[in-house]
Write a protein that holds these residues in place. Sequence first.
Motif, mmCIF file in Angstrom:
data_model
loop_
_atom_site.group_PDB
_atom_site.id
_atom_site.type_symbol
_atom_site.label_atom_id
_atom_site.label_comp_id
_atom_site.label_asym_id
_atom_site.label_seq_id
_atom_site.Cartn_x
_atom_site.Cartn_y
_atom_site.Cartn_z
ATOM 1 N N ALA A 239 0.546 -1.154 0.061
ATOM 2 C CA ALA A 239 -0.120 0.052 -0.046
ATOM 3 C C ALA A 239 0.809 1.502 0.394
ATOM 4 N N ILE A 240 2.343 1.486 1.163
ATOM 5 C CA ILE A 240 3.148 2.126 0.853
ATOM 6 C C ILE A 240 4.579 1.531 0.977
ATOM 7 N N GLN A 241 5.412 2.548 0.388
ATOM 8 C CA GLN A 241 6.722 2.248 0.588
ATOM 9 C C GLN A 241 7.328 3.923 0.619
ATOM 10 N N GLU A 242 8.463 3.654 2.066
ATOM 11 C CA GLU A 242 8.605 4.794 2.540
ATOM 12 C C GLU A 242 9.818 4.669 1.363
ATOM 13 N N VAL A 243 10.350 5.900 0.983
ATOM 14 C CA VAL A 243 11.181 6.278 -0.893
ATOM 15 C C VAL A 243 12.144 7.602 -0.078
ATOM 16 N N SER A 244 13.352 7.428 -0.707
ATOM 17 C CA SER A 244 14.011 9.421 -0.677
ATOM 18 C C SER A 244 13.658 9.690 -2.460
ATOM 19 N N VAL A 245 13.845 10.861 -2.102
ATOM 20 C CA VAL A 245 13.588 11.563 -3.427
ATOM 21 C C VAL A 245 14.525 12.503 -3.735
ATOM 22 N N PRO A 246 15.047 12.903 -5.118
ATOM 23 C CA PRO A 246 16.573 13.975 -5.155
ATOM 24 C C PRO A 246 16.087 15.289 -4.891
ATOM 25 N N GLU A 247 16.813 16.038 -5.940
ATOM 26 C CA GLU A 247 16.500 17.376 -5.359
ATOM 27 C C GLU A 247 15.912 18.109 -5.922
ATOM 28 N N GLN A 248 15.910 17.845 -7.684
ATOM 29 C CA GLN A 248 15.171 18.186 -8.459
ATOM 30 C C GLN A 248 13.562 16.722 -9.172
ATOM 31 N N THR A 299 2.466 6.118 -2.276
ATOM 32 C CA THR A 299 1.823 5.004 -1.980
ATOM 33 C C THR A 299 1.170 3.884 -3.754
ATOM 34 N N TYR A 300 0.405 2.942 -3.332
ATOM 35 C CA TYR A 300 0.145 2.454 -4.399
ATOM 36 C C TYR A 300 -1.273 1.582 -4.118
ATOM 37 N N PRO A 301 -1.739 0.688 -5.579
ATOM 38 C CA PRO A 301 -3.864 1.189 -5.717
ATOM 39 C C PRO A 301 -3.615 0.572 -4.649
ATOM 40 N N ASN A 302 -3.313 -0.151 -3.175
ATOM 41 C CA ASN A 302 -3.943 -0.231 -1.858
ATOM 42 C C ASN A 302 -3.848 0.545 -0.814
ATOM 43 N N PHE A 303 -3.444 1.603 -1.455
ATOM 44 C CA PHE A 303 -3.709 2.802 -0.618
ATOM 45 C C PHE A 303 -5.057 3.372 -0.575
ATOM 46 N N ASN A 304 -5.690 2.469 -1.558
ATOM 47 C CA ASN A 304 -7.231 3.286 -1.634
ATOM 48 C C ASN A 304 -8.079 2.608 -0.882
ATOM 49 N N VAL A 305 -7.324 1.539 -0.423
ATOM 50 C CA VAL A 305 -8.894 0.348 0.695
ATOM 51 C C VAL A 305 -8.519 1.835 1.563
ATOM 52 N N TYR A 306 -7.705 1.979 2.116
ATOM 53 C CA TYR A 306 -7.006 3.318 3.923
ATOM 54 C C TYR A 306 -8.410 4.306 2.981
ATOM 55 N N LEU A 307 -8.139 4.961 2.239
ATOM 56 C CA LEU A 307 -8.946 5.915 2.431
ATOM 57 C C LEU A 307 -10.513 6.146 1.705
ATOM 58 N N GLU A 308 -11.027 4.129 1.949
ATOM 59 C CA GLU A 308 -12.267 3.858 2.039
ATOM 60 C C GLU A 308 -12.605 3.657 3.616
ATOM 61 N N TRP A 309 -11.714 3.388 3.973
ATOM 62 C CA TRP A 309 -11.652 3.082 5.486
ATOM 63 C C TRP A 309 -11.713 4.179 6.416
ATOM 64 N N ASN A 310 -11.374 5.488 5.779
ATOM 65 C CA ASN A 310 -10.909 6.876 6.674
ATOM 66 C C ASN A 310 -10.424 7.956 5.500
ATOM 67 N N GLN A 311 -11.308 8.602 5.952
ATOM 68 C CA GLN A 311 -11.519 9.946 5.044
ATOM 69 C C GLN A 311 -9.858 10.936 4.799
ATOM 70 N N SER A 312 -9.530 10.569 6.149
ATOM 71 C CA SER A 312 -8.654 11.796 6.538
ATOM 72 C C SER A 312 -7.207 10.793 5.852
ATOM 73 N N PHE A 313 -5.634 12.096 5.118
ATOM 74 C CA PHE A 313 -4.824 11.627 4.662
ATOM 75 C C PHE A 313 -4.044 11.371 5.795
ATOM 76 N N ILE A 314 -4.122 11.815 6.901
ATOM 77 C CA ILE A 314 -3.137 11.704 8.098
ATOM 78 C C ILE A 314 -2.900 10.385 8.520
ATOM 79 N N TYR A 315 -4.901 10.436 9.003
ATOM 80 C CA TYR A 315 -5.036 9.023 9.685
ATOM 81 C C TYR A 315 -4.392 8.189 8.491
ATOM 82 N N THR A 316 -5.348 8.095 7.107
ATOM 83 C CA THR A 316 -4.390 6.898 6.237
ATOM 84 C C THR A 316 -2.868 6.382 5.956
#
Length: 398
Positions: A239-248, A299-316
């Motif tokens: 559902a989710i995967q921590e990543v690092s991001v480049p400067e640009q 965030t991958y398609p399974n993250f949408n399940v969390y959004l269905e469970w609860n609408q809050s972005f911070i909660y999900t």
Amino acid sequence: MILKARHALASVALLALTASPVFAQQAPACGGDLGAFLQGVKAEAVAKGVPADVVDRALAGAAINEKVLSRDRAQGVFKQTFTEFSKRTVSKSRLDIGAQKMKEYADVFARAEKEFGVPAPVITAFWAMETDFGAVQGDFNTRDALVTLAHDCRRPEMFRPQLIAAIEMVQHGDLDPATTTGAWAGEIGQVQMLPEDIIAYGVDGDGDGHVNLKKSSPDAILTAAKFIQSLGFKAGQPAIQEVSVPEQLPWEKTGLQPGMKASDWFALGVKPRNGDTAFGNLEASLVLPQGRKGVAFLTYPNFNVYLEWNQSFIYTTSAAYFATRLGGAPTYEGGNPEQGLDDTGMKALQTKLQTLGHDVGKVDGILGSGTRAALQKEQLRLGRPADGWATLELLNSL
């Protein structure tokens, strides 16, 4: 409690019924004399096949609970940052208890994954987030809470079907109208589910012939698994995967929006912290809860399940991250995010965005999806990295 998104869908059948002249003569769809309202509820329940004496028993002594209305009018929202909220909810104590629960109910969790494709960490994270593994389930009388919200004319189309379903649960012997308690909005049990969903997805996990989400952890685990599957959970996918991001990066493409695959982000220099790029073919969004300098997740398609469970972005986001921790992932690297706005500043920003022609919804001090999208457009217009994070410097620029 923030209501699950799927429960915002009204019952079409109820709307058709309440619009008919015959029903209108029987009782108001909401409001008015409580006795007359309950007679209408009884007629609807009997029409669905519930015996009249069962309905009478279910509704005997029903009353309006003013505390429920007060909670509904002042429904809590998440004004904390992701870092603040996740550190509070994904605690060492909860992680330790979660690990114990997964071990204690290993056979039940194995059945949940075999039958519904939902792994133990996902279920356990919701179990922890909702009720601290059943310790805090709510003390509102469920029947009265649903009577109150169905009678109230703010959202009767949402709660009247739940009241009818609660009466059906009385018929099945799965709810005692006098003693069953739960959340102020009628959610019941260790994983906090509404009556319609308990009826639709309830699983008798302990073999006693009933679905008791309050007292039976096996019932709660398997029912949660079946419900999560119904929301579209795909077995074997993250559902989710921590990543690092480049400067640009094309920051304007970040946020919960379609159009990119994980492999597209990898090609731009986004790197999974665990090094796993096996899901590159899946659609993925790059979410930055506190801007480009803070923690970042794909965030991958399974993250949408969390959004269905609860609408809050911070909660999900916290719940999905919690599941990864229960699955063995390390604590996220928080980075060094810029200082965000306080409540007053956020409301000022939302007001300014409105004057610039953006639809941010209600001016509520919440950095929600509408505000983030509007902010990204303004950041792009100003030639700034469009990461959707609200800062005082940006507010002053606007």
